[in-house]
Motif scaffolding. Structure first.
Motif, mmCIF file in Angstrom:
data_model
loop_
_atom_site.group_PDB
_atom_site.id
_atom_site.type_symbol
_atom_site.label_atom_id
_atom_site.label_comp_id
_atom_site.label_asym_id
_atom_site.label_seq_id
_atom_site.Cartn_x
_atom_site.Cartn_y
_atom_site.Cartn_z
ATOM 1 N N ALA A 1 0.861 -1.182 0.000
ATOM 2 C CA ALA A 1 0.000 0.000 0.000
ATOM 3 C C ALA A 1 0.900 1.235 0.000
ATOM 4 O O ALA A 1 1.925 1.267 0.678
ATOM 5 C CB ALA A 1 -0.914 0.017 1.222
ATOM 6 N N ILE A 2 0.508 2.235 -0.795
ATOM 7 C CA ILE A 2 1.284 3.470 -0.883
ATOM 8 C C ILE A 2 0.366 4.650 -0.601
ATOM 9 O O ILE A 2 -0.629 4.862 -1.314
ATOM 10 C CB ILE A 2 1.938 3.643 -2.261
ATOM 11 C CG1 ILE A 2 2.962 2.527 -2.520
ATOM 12 C CG2 ILE A 2 2.616 5.011 -2.376
ATOM 13 C CD1 ILE A 2 3.575 2.579 -3.919
ATOM 14 N N ILE A 3 0.700 5.402 0.439
ATOM 15 C CA ILE A 3 -0.025 6.637 0.746
ATOM 16 C C ILE A 3 0.535 7.765 -0.104
ATOM 17 O O ILE A 3 1.746 7.981 -0.140
ATOM 18 C CB ILE A 3 0.137 6.999 2.233
ATOM 19 C CG1 ILE A 3 -0.487 5.930 3.126
ATOM 20 C CG2 ILE A 3 -0.483 8.368 2.534
ATOM 21 C CD1 ILE A 3 -0.157 6.107 4.607
ATOM 22 N N LEU A 4 -0.331 8.475 -0.790
ATOM 23 C CA LEU A 4 0.079 9.683 -1.503
ATOM 24 C C LEU A 4 0.018 10.820 -0.490
ATOM 25 O O LEU A 4 -1.027 11.427 -0.276
ATOM 26 C CB LEU A 4 -0.833 9.949 -2.704
ATOM 27 C CG LEU A 4 -0.889 8.834 -3.755
ATOM 28 C CD1 LEU A 4 -1.724 9.277 -4.954
ATOM 29 C CD2 LEU A 4 0.508 8.408 -4.201
ATOM 30 N N GLY A 5 1.155 11.087 0.154
ATOM 31 C CA GLY A 5 1.195 12.024 1.265
ATOM 32 C C GLY A 5 1.376 13.465 0.849
ATOM 33 O O GLY A 5 2.065 14.234 1.532
ATOM 34 N N CYS A 6 0.765 13.837 -0.236
ATOM 35 C CA CYS A 6 0.729 15.230 -0.689
ATOM 36 C C CYS A 6 -0.534 15.403 -1.498
ATOM 37 O O CYS A 6 -0.854 14.566 -2.356
ATOM 38 C CB CYS A 6 1.953 15.573 -1.532
ATOM 39 S SG CYS A 6 1.910 17.250 -2.239
ATOM 40 N N THR A 7 -1.263 16.482 -1.245
ATOM 41 C CA THR A 7 -2.572 16.644 -1.879
ATOM 42 C C THR A 7 -2.469 16.989 -3.364
ATOM 43 O O THR A 7 -3.477 16.973 -4.068
ATOM 44 C CB THR A 7 -3.394 17.727 -1.152
ATOM 45 O OG1 THR A 7 -2.636 18.942 -1.086
ATOM 46 C CG2 THR A 7 -3.727 17.262 0.260
#
Length: 279
Positions: free
Chosen positions: A192-198
């Motif tokens: 799982a990869i969180i896209l930690g920028c909007t």
């Protein structure tokens, strides 16, 4: 401490640039009846490479401005601001400004969803250099899910690609592929990869193209929107302070024409914009 305003006001949504529009869009889908003010500090973007002190200063100026516009609640729709400024504002500044107002970030609601999104227990985070250096995601994940391992990868070129409308161009492929490969080389169990920028949802098609199919990609918008809906349901005193006319105001610290062009590209609808000054 300032006297508390009893008049209902809009929900403030703040970002250093355009990325927070991806959060605002999802929030308005889930909570369309509320009023919103979106403030983009585009003149001083990007925040990702700036110091903790400067991000805190800029973010506090934005929060105070939105409070002055009648907001009782402000969402920091910016991971860098959430990582570098949120805690200080909540603990140090809000008690002096108005302890009844609230400033919320985007990291905690994202992390709360992680437990259901990984089977292997190995999660990647792709974000700005500032967010990665802050270690906000590993620290928050460790509080809720100590059994989950987190691996971060800074993607310094991704925000400029989005801000300069290059996110769907062939030139973006090189940087997206390189940074994904760097993340996955840290651990082959990441699922799982969180896209930690909007900003990153604008690159989603390219991110998916260079990510193995078994890996879940986690944009933040849906989770932030659901978390806000739940928060308002659990805090009726705050919900009562949120105006409900379905209105949305867009403000920028930069050129109105430039913001309007980019925001309409993000949102897919025409908007009206006003320029403001923060100090």
């Amino acid at each position: 401490m300032k006297q508390r305003s009893t008049k209902a006001g809009p929900i403030g949504v703040f970002d250093s640039g355009y990325g927070g529009l991806t959060i605002l869009e999802k929030i308005r889908e889930v909570l369309p009846e509320y009023d919103y003010i979106y403030l983009g500090d585009n003149a001083r973007a990007p925040y990702g490479t700036r110091s903790f002190e400067l991000v805190y200063k800029f973010t506090l100026e934005a929060v105070k401005f939105l409070f002055d516009q009648g907001c009782h609640m402000v969402i920091l729709a910016c991971n860098t601001a959430s990582a570098k400024a949120l805690r200080s504002i909540q603990q140090r500044d809000l008690p002096l400004i108005d302890s009844n107002r609230r400033v919320l970030g985007v990291i905690r609601p994202t992390v709360e969803a992680v437990g259901d999104l990984t089977k292997s227990g190995y999660v990647g985070v792709m974000a700005t250099s500032g967010t990665i250096i802050s270690k906000s995601y590993p620290l928050e994940v460790a509080k809720l899910f100590p059994e989950i391992s987190v691996f971060g990868q800074a993607c310094p070129m991704w925000v400029p690609l989005v801000e300069n409308h290059e996110f769907d161009k062939p030139g973006a492929d090189y940087f997206v592929k390189k940074d994904i490969n760097r993340l996955l080389s840290q651990n082959d169990k990441i699922d799982a990869i969180i896209l930690g920028c909007t900003h990153y949802p604008l690159l989603l098609s390219k991110i998916r193209a260079y990510t193995p199919n078994h890996i879940r990609i986690i944009p933040q918008g849906d989770y932030i929107a659901r978390s806000l809906k739940d928060y308002l349901a659990r805090h009726p005193e705050m919900e009562a302070n949120c105006a409900k006319h379905g209105d949305c105001t867009f403000l920028t610290t930069e050129s109105v024409d430039k913001f309007k062009e980019s925001a309409e590209l993000f949102l897919g609808i025409p908007i009206e914009v006003k320029q403001v000054v923060l100090d």
